[in-house]
Design a protein around this motif. Structure first.
Motif, PDB file in Angstrom:
ATOM      1  N   VAL A  88       0.846  -1.192   0.000  1.00  0.00           N
ATOM      2  CA  VAL A  88       0.000   0.000   0.000  1.00  0.00           C
ATOM      3  C   VAL A  88       0.881   1.242   0.000  1.00  0.00           C
ATOM      4  CG1 VAL A  88      -1.921  -1.162   1.147  1.00  0.00           C
ATOM      5  CG2 VAL A  88      -0.215   0.022   2.533  1.00  0.00           C
ATOM      6  N   GLN A  89       0.420   2.270  -0.668  1.00  0.00           N
ATOM      7  CA  GLN A  89       1.137   3.544  -0.752  1.00  0.00           C
ATOM      8  C   GLN A  89       0.310   4.627  -0.086  1.00  0.00           C
ATOM      9  OE1 GLN A  89       4.247   4.387  -2.505  1.00  0.00           O
ATOM     10  NE2 GLN A  89       3.961   6.225  -1.274  1.00  0.00           N
ATOM     11  N   GLY A  90       0.796   5.179   1.018  1.00  0.00           N
ATOM     12  CA  GLY A  90       0.101   6.229   1.722  1.00  0.00           C
ATOM     13  C   GLY A  90       0.608   7.601   1.340  1.00  0.00           C
ATOM     14  N   VAL A  91       0.318   8.587   2.186  1.00  0.00           N
ATOM     15  CA  VAL A  91       0.724   9.967   1.941  1.00  0.00           C
ATOM     16  C   VAL A  91       1.324  10.536   3.222  1.00  0.00           C
ATOM     17  CG1 VAL A  91      -0.977  10.382   0.128  1.00  0.00           C
ATOM     18  CG2 VAL A  91      -1.597  10.813   2.513  1.00  0.00           C
ATOM     19  N   ILE A  92       2.125  11.583   3.070  1.00  0.00           N
ATOM     20  CA  ILE A  92       2.684  12.302   4.214  1.00  0.00           C
ATOM     21  C   ILE A  92       1.885  13.576   4.421  1.00  0.00           C
ATOM     22  CG2 ILE A  92       4.689  13.502   5.150  1.00  0.00           C
ATOM     23  CD1 ILE A  92       5.038  10.515   5.125  1.00  0.00           C
ATOM     24  N   GLU A  93       1.371  13.765   5.641  1.00  0.00           N
ATOM     25  CA  GLU A  93       0.594  14.948   5.989  1.00  0.00           C
ATOM     26  C   GLU A  93       0.995  15.413   7.377  1.00  0.00           C
ATOM     27  OE1 GLU A  93      -3.484  13.537   3.609  1.00  0.00           O
ATOM     28  OE2 GLU A  93      -3.479  13.713   5.799  1.00  0.00           O
ATOM     29  N   ASN A  94       1.566  16.617   7.463  1.00  0.00           N
ATOM     30  CA  ASN A  94       1.917  17.207   8.758  1.00  0.00           C
ATOM     31  C   ASN A  94       2.781  16.262   9.597  1.00  0.00           C
ATOM     32  OD1 ASN A  94       0.335  19.537   8.207  1.00  0.00           O
ATOM     33  ND2 ASN A  94      -1.505  18.405   8.818  1.00  0.00           N
ATOM     34  N   ASN A  95       3.823  15.734   8.972  1.00  0.00           N
ATOM     35  CA  ASN A  95       4.779  14.842   9.638  1.00  0.00           C
ATOM     36  C   ASN A  95       4.160  13.519  10.083  1.00  0.00           C
ATOM     37  OD1 ASN A  95       7.008  16.659   9.448  1.00  0.00           O
ATOM     38  ND2 ASN A  95       6.135  17.822  11.168  1.00  0.00           N
ATOM     39  N   LEU A  96       3.032  13.164   9.507  1.00  0.00           N
ATOM     40  CA  LEU A  96       2.402  11.878   9.773  1.00  0.00           C
ATOM     41  C   LEU A  96       2.279  11.107   8.468  1.00  0.00           C
ATOM     42  CD1 LEU A  96      -0.557  13.044  12.052  1.00  0.00           C
ATOM     43  CD2 LEU A  96       1.692  12.213  12.796  1.00  0.00           C
ATOM     44  N   ALA A  97       2.425   9.792   8.560  1.00  0.00           N
ATOM     45  CA  ALA A  97       2.149   8.919   7.419  1.00  0.00           C
ATOM     46  C   ALA A  97       0.709   8.447   7.550  1.00  0.00           C
ATOM     47  CB  ALA A  97       3.112   7.745   7.401  1.00  0.00           C
ATOM     48  N   VAL A  98      -0.077   8.646   6.505  1.00  0.00           N
ATOM     49  CA  VAL A  98      -1.497   8.333   6.548  1.00  0.00           C
ATOM     50  C   VAL A  98      -1.832   7.364   5.415  1.00  0.00           C
ATOM     51  CG1 VAL A  98      -3.832   9.273   6.580  1.00  0.00           C
ATOM     52  CG2 VAL A  98      -1.920  10.664   7.431  1.00  0.00           C
ATOM     53  N   PHE A  99      -2.566   6.325   5.776  1.00  0.00           N
ATOM     54  CA  PHE A  99      -2.980   5.302   4.816  1.00  0.00           C
ATOM     55  C   PHE A  99      -4.503   5.185   4.900  1.00  0.00           C
ATOM     56  CE2 PHE A  99       1.186   4.515   6.474  1.00  0.00           C
ATOM     57  CZ  PHE A  99       1.963   4.171   5.382  1.00  0.00           C
ATOM     58  N   ARG A 100      -5.160   5.480   3.806  1.00  0.00           N
ATOM     59  CA  ARG A 100      -6.620   5.475   3.803  1.00  0.00           C
ATOM     60  C   ARG A 100      -7.142   4.436   2.803  1.00  0.00           C
ATOM     61  NH1 ARG A 100      -5.318  11.149   3.794  1.00  0.00           N
ATOM     62  NH2 ARG A 100      -6.000  12.201   5.712  1.00  0.00           N
ATOM     63  N   GLY A 101      -8.280   3.858   3.131  1.00  0.00           N
ATOM     64  CA  GLY A 101      -8.943   2.988   2.178  1.00  0.00           C
ATOM     65  C   GLY A 101      -8.247   1.671   1.933  1.00  0.00           C
ATOM     66  N   ILE A 102      -7.698   1.064   2.979  1.00  0.00           N
ATOM     67  CA  ILE A 102      -7.096  -0.265   2.845  1.00  0.00           C
ATOM     68  C   ILE A 102      -8.188  -1.316   3.048  1.00  0.00           C
ATOM     69  CG2 ILE A 102      -5.376  -1.881   3.740  1.00  0.00           C
ATOM     70  CD1 ILE A 102      -3.806   0.508   4.793  1.00  0.00           C
ATOM     71  N   PRO A 103      -8.404  -2.213   2.100  1.00  0.00           N
ATOM     72  CA  PRO A 103      -9.463  -3.214   2.272  1.00  0.00           C
ATOM     73  C   PRO A 103      -9.054  -4.258   3.313  1.00  0.00           C
ATOM     74  CG  PRO A 103      -8.259  -3.639   0.248  1.00  0.00           C
ATOM     75  CD  PRO A 103      -7.733  -2.331   0.793  1.00  0.00           C
ATOM     76  N   TYR A 104      -9.973  -4.561   4.239  1.00  0.00           N
ATOM     77  CA  TYR A 104      -9.688  -5.623   5.200  1.00  0.00           C
ATOM     78  C   TYR A 104     -10.573  -6.844   4.975  1.00  0.00           C
ATOM     79  CZ  TYR A 104     -13.806  -4.059   7.941  1.00  0.00           C
ATOM     80  OH  TYR A 104     -15.079  -3.730   8.361  1.00  0.00           O
ATOM     81  N   ALA A 105     -11.476  -6.764   4.007  1.00  0.00           N
ATOM     82  CA  ALA A 105     -12.329  -7.894   3.633  1.00  0.00           C
ATOM     83  C   ALA A 105     -12.821  -7.650   2.214  1.00  0.00           C
ATOM     84  CB  ALA A 105     -13.519  -8.034   4.586  1.00  0.00           C
ATOM     85  N   LYS A 106     -13.322  -8.699   1.586  1.00  0.00           N
ATOM     86  CA  LYS A 106     -13.894  -8.547   0.258  1.00  0.00           C
ATOM     87  C   LYS A 106     -15.116  -7.631   0.310  1.00  0.00           C
ATOM     88  CE  LYS A 106     -12.705 -12.988  -1.918  1.00  0.00           C
ATOM     89  NZ  LYS A 106     -13.263 -14.253  -2.459  1.00  0.00           N
ATOM     90  N   PRO A 107     -15.414  -6.930  -0.769  1.00  0.00           N
ATOM     91  CA  PRO A 107     -16.662  -6.149  -0.803  1.00  0.00           C
ATOM     92  C   PRO A 107     -17.865  -7.062  -0.543  1.00  0.00           C
ATOM     93  CG  PRO A 107     -15.233  -5.521  -2.639  1.00  0.00           C
ATOM     94  CD  PRO A 107     -14.595  -6.715  -1.996  1.00  0.00           C
ATOM     95  N   PRO A 108     -18.712  -6.737   0.423  1.00  0.00           N
ATOM     96  CA  PRO A 108     -19.838  -7.617   0.787  1.00  0.00           C
ATOM     97  C   PRO A 108     -21.046  -7.385  -0.111  1.00  0.00           C
ATOM     98  CG  PRO A 108     -19.778  -5.746   2.254  1.00  0.00           C
ATOM     99  CD  PRO A 108     -18.612  -5.565   1.302  1.00  0.00           C
ATOM    100  N   VAL A 109     -20.870  -7.642  -1.393  1.00  0.00           N
ATOM    101  CA  VAL A 109     -21.912  -7.380  -2.379  1.00  0.00           C
ATOM    102  C   VAL A 109     -22.303  -8.673  -3.079  1.00  0.00           C
ATOM    103  CG1 VAL A 109     -21.116  -5.010  -2.721  1.00  0.00           C
ATOM    104  CG2 VAL A 109     -20.209  -6.836  -4.176  1.00  0.00           C
ATOM    105  N   GLY A 110     -23.418  -8.638  -3.791  1.00  0.00           N
ATOM    106  CA  GLY A 110     -23.871  -9.819  -4.507  1.00  0.00           C
ATOM    107  C   GLY A 110     -24.170 -10.951  -3.554  1.00  0.00           C
ATOM    108  N   ASP A 111     -23.581 -12.127  -3.819  1.00  0.00           N
ATOM    109  CA  ASP A 111     -23.803 -13.289  -2.957  1.00  0.00           C
ATOM    110  C   ASP A 111     -23.173 -13.127  -1.578  1.00  0.00           C
ATOM    111  OD1 ASP A 111     -25.219 -14.541  -4.935  1.00  0.00           O
ATOM    112  OD2 ASP A 111     -23.551 -15.772  -5.647  1.00  0.00           O
ATOM    113  N   LEU A 112     -22.296 -12.105  -1.410  1.00  0.00           N
ATOM    114  CA  LEU A 112     -21.672 -11.867  -0.099  1.00  0.00           C
ATOM    115  C   LEU A 112     -22.481 -10.906   0.761  1.00  0.00           C
ATOM    116  CD1 LEU A 112     -17.851 -11.711  -0.941  1.00  0.00           C
ATOM    117  CD2 LEU A 112     -19.247 -13.652  -0.234  1.00  0.00           C
ATOM    118  N   ARG A 113     -23.590 -10.380   0.225  1.00  0.00           N
ATOM    119  CA  ARG A 113     -24.498  -9.611   1.079  1.00  0.00           C
ATOM    120  C   ARG A 113     -25.064 -10.583   2.125  1.00  0.00           C
ATOM    121  NH1 ARG A 113     -29.582  -6.457  -1.557  1.00  0.00           N
ATOM    122  NH2 ARG A 113     -27.986  -4.931  -2.167  1.00  0.00           N
ATOM    123  N   TRP A 114     -24.975 -10.214   3.389  1.00  0.00           N
ATOM    124  CA  TRP A 114     -25.415 -11.045   4.516  1.00  0.00           C
ATOM    125  C   TRP A 114     -24.604 -12.326   4.629  1.00  0.00           C
ATOM    126  CZ3 TRP A 114     -30.416  -9.779   1.770  1.00  0.00           C
ATOM    127  CH2 TRP A 114     -30.863  -8.509   2.150  1.00  0.00           C
TER     128      TRP A 114
END
Length: 530
Positions: free
Chosen positions: A42-68
């Protein structure tokens, strides 16, 4: 949000800028923005001397047959993942001007997390994982009151994430119980929380965090979630410490079961059948379930939000349920029997917290106390002015949040150190309109030292000092299990005999003292324990 690969252009540009400015770009001090996780880089960004990583997936999108379905492991990626922007928040219906509504997109594909850490290559930092509130139907990680800048600036790692809300996160149906019988059912939003915490355990060391020093923090529905995580037999070892802000601990509403109807609380499965019928879907078999999965995300949401939870049928929404696998009893039952996980804890509520008391007359407000009605009148109306709004607010707040926090403190203090608090501070610019004290959820931006991000230029120096102190306490607790240190007022560990709390008071400084509300909370304890 899709997993879009990018080349490390930001890192190249950063190196070029530093080189042109004459600043050495030594690898041992370079900002860390590219991290190799168990699923990919993953490639994050530097903001105000902090490294920030946004939008990292931790599970598959729960759509289609994965809804519920229980959250499924994310598919690994080969290219570098752009972690520079937030994902959509989880599906929900707006209910008014809130931090997340109207300014950020929502989607069914929403199982992503965000990480803030110091830009330097520090290691073994304490980790704080935030679970947002919103009644299990609203909220998300885009809210400006719970980002990680204030925590990460104190040499800690901060993680926030989304979890499924509303009927996407809490839903039951007979055909769902029949498929994938090995999986837990009904509490999909809580399963998402568990999946996110497991991701953190397995990956946070790569971001400089200590995988053996994880503190979960939650407010309102997030605090209720922590109560459930602390009392589930399946969640032992997921985290090392906990902070519960206005998370109840008693029953706000009668506990529902996955498929068993009980008096005054039909099952989640029965609610699911009713919801299907409201969409013109008859039956409860696999064909009916397929039609439910074909509904649009908006049709499943169907206007569900925190306002509709106040309707008589709660908008055909179950919320968390006793499912028999992940959750086998209510948190109150587990705490009373001492079956919770023994971890150090901070727990408390605001001074004018969430109230569901709507008595139309003063006499009705005190009648719920039965034989204690006269004593309750003295405790809740000591000046005898009969201010019904104030009395309703105090009784409802104590019943839903303040006394349950004390109940948890007393239960947990038998096992591990507990630090009890009350948040009474009101922003100086808003005190004229806050006659009854600090409202529900107003403590959140203080806990993470984010007042200016939320309230802008109306923040006074005194406001800022309280926010800094509260965040210092929270981070110190995450680091060692003890919130004390530096020049902050000493916060004594809780025990029932002394009943001491730390009050973040409007006097301008935290005050540690025996709880002045002890007598009225004793009354409420008898009422809540019935």
């Amino acid at each position: 949000m899709s997993c879009t690969p990018v080349v490390g252009i930001r890192a190249i540009l950063l190196a070029l800028v530093l080189a042109l400015s004459g600043v050495a770009y030594a690898s041992e001090v370079a900002p860390v923005t590219r991290i190799s996780t168990a699923s990919g880089v993953v490639q994050g960004v530097i903001e105000n001397n902090l490294a920030v990583f946004r939008g990292i997936p931790y599970a598959k999108p729960p759509v289609g047959d994965l809804r519920w379905r229980a959250p499924q492991p994310v598919d690994p990626w080969k290219e570098v993942l752009d972690a520079g922007r937030l994902s959509a928040d989880c599906m929900q219906a707006p209910f008014g001007p809130t931090p997340t509504q109207g300014r950020h997109p929502v989607a069914e594909d929403c199982l992503y997390l965000n990480i803030w850490r110091p830009a330097s290559d520090a290691r073994k930092l304490p980790v704080m994982v935030w679970i947002h509130g919103g009644g299990f139907v609203n909220g998300g990680s885009s809210s400006p009151d719970s980002t990680g800048e204030g925590v990460a600036a104190r040499d800690a790692v901060f993680v926030s994430f989304n979890y499924r809300l509303g009927r996407f996160g809490f839903f039951a149906f007979p055909a769902l119980s029949a498929e994938h019988a090995e999986e837990a059912k009904g509490n999909y939003g809580l399963m998402d929380q568990i999946a996110a915490l497991r991701w953190v355990r397995h990956n946070i060391d790569r971001f400089g965090g200590d995988a053996n020093n994880i503190t979960v923090v939650g407010e309102s529905a997030g605090g209720i979630s922590i109560n459930m995580l602390l009392t589930s037999p399946s969640t032992r070892g997921l985290f090392d410490r906990a902070i519960i802000q206005s998370g109840g601990g008693r029953k706000l509403v009668r506990t529902r079961h996955l498929a068993k109807d009980v008096p005054d609380a039909i099952s989640a499965a029965t609610l699911g059948i009713k919801f299907a019928k409201s969409k013109g879907i008859e039956g409860a078999d696999a064909a009916a379930l397929a039609k439910l999965r074909e509904l649009s995300a908006d049709a499943v949401t169907s206007g569900l939000n925190m306002v509709s939870l106040l309707l008589p049928d709660r908008a055909l929404f179950s919320g968390p349920v006793i499912d028999g696998k992940l959750f086998v009893e209510s948190p109150e039952e587990a705490y009373a029997a001492g079956r919770q996980h023994p971890v150090p804890l901070i727990v408390g509520a605001t001074s004018s917290d969430l109230s569901l008391s709507y008595a139309k007359r003063v006499e009705d407000a005190f009648a719920i106390f039965g034989a204690d009605a006269g004593t309750a009148r003295s405790a809740y109306d000591p000046i005898g002015d009969g201010d019904l709004k104030r009395i309703n607010n105090a009784i409802g707040s104590d019943r839903a949040m303040v006394e349950p926090a004390r109940f948890i403190a007393r239960s947990m203090s038998q096992l591990r150190p507990v630090y009890a608090f009350r948040f009474s501070y009101v922003l100086e610019a808003k005190r004229s309109g806050s006659a009854y004290g600090a409202q529900h959820a107003t403590d959140v931006p203080y806990a993470f030292d984010l007042l200016s991000a939320v309230h802008g230029d109306i923040v006074s120096p005194a406001d800022g000092r309280i926010a800094a102190a509260m965040c210092d306490y929270w981070v110190a607790f995450a680091r060692t299990g003890n919130p004390n240190g530096a020049s902050r007022p000493t916060w004594p560990a809780y025990n029932a005999a002394a009943d001491a709390i730390l009050d973040f008071s409007s006097s301008g400084a935290p005050i540690a003292a025996p709880d002045p509300w002890r007598a009225r909370l004793d009354l409420m304890e008898r009422l809540n324990a019935r």
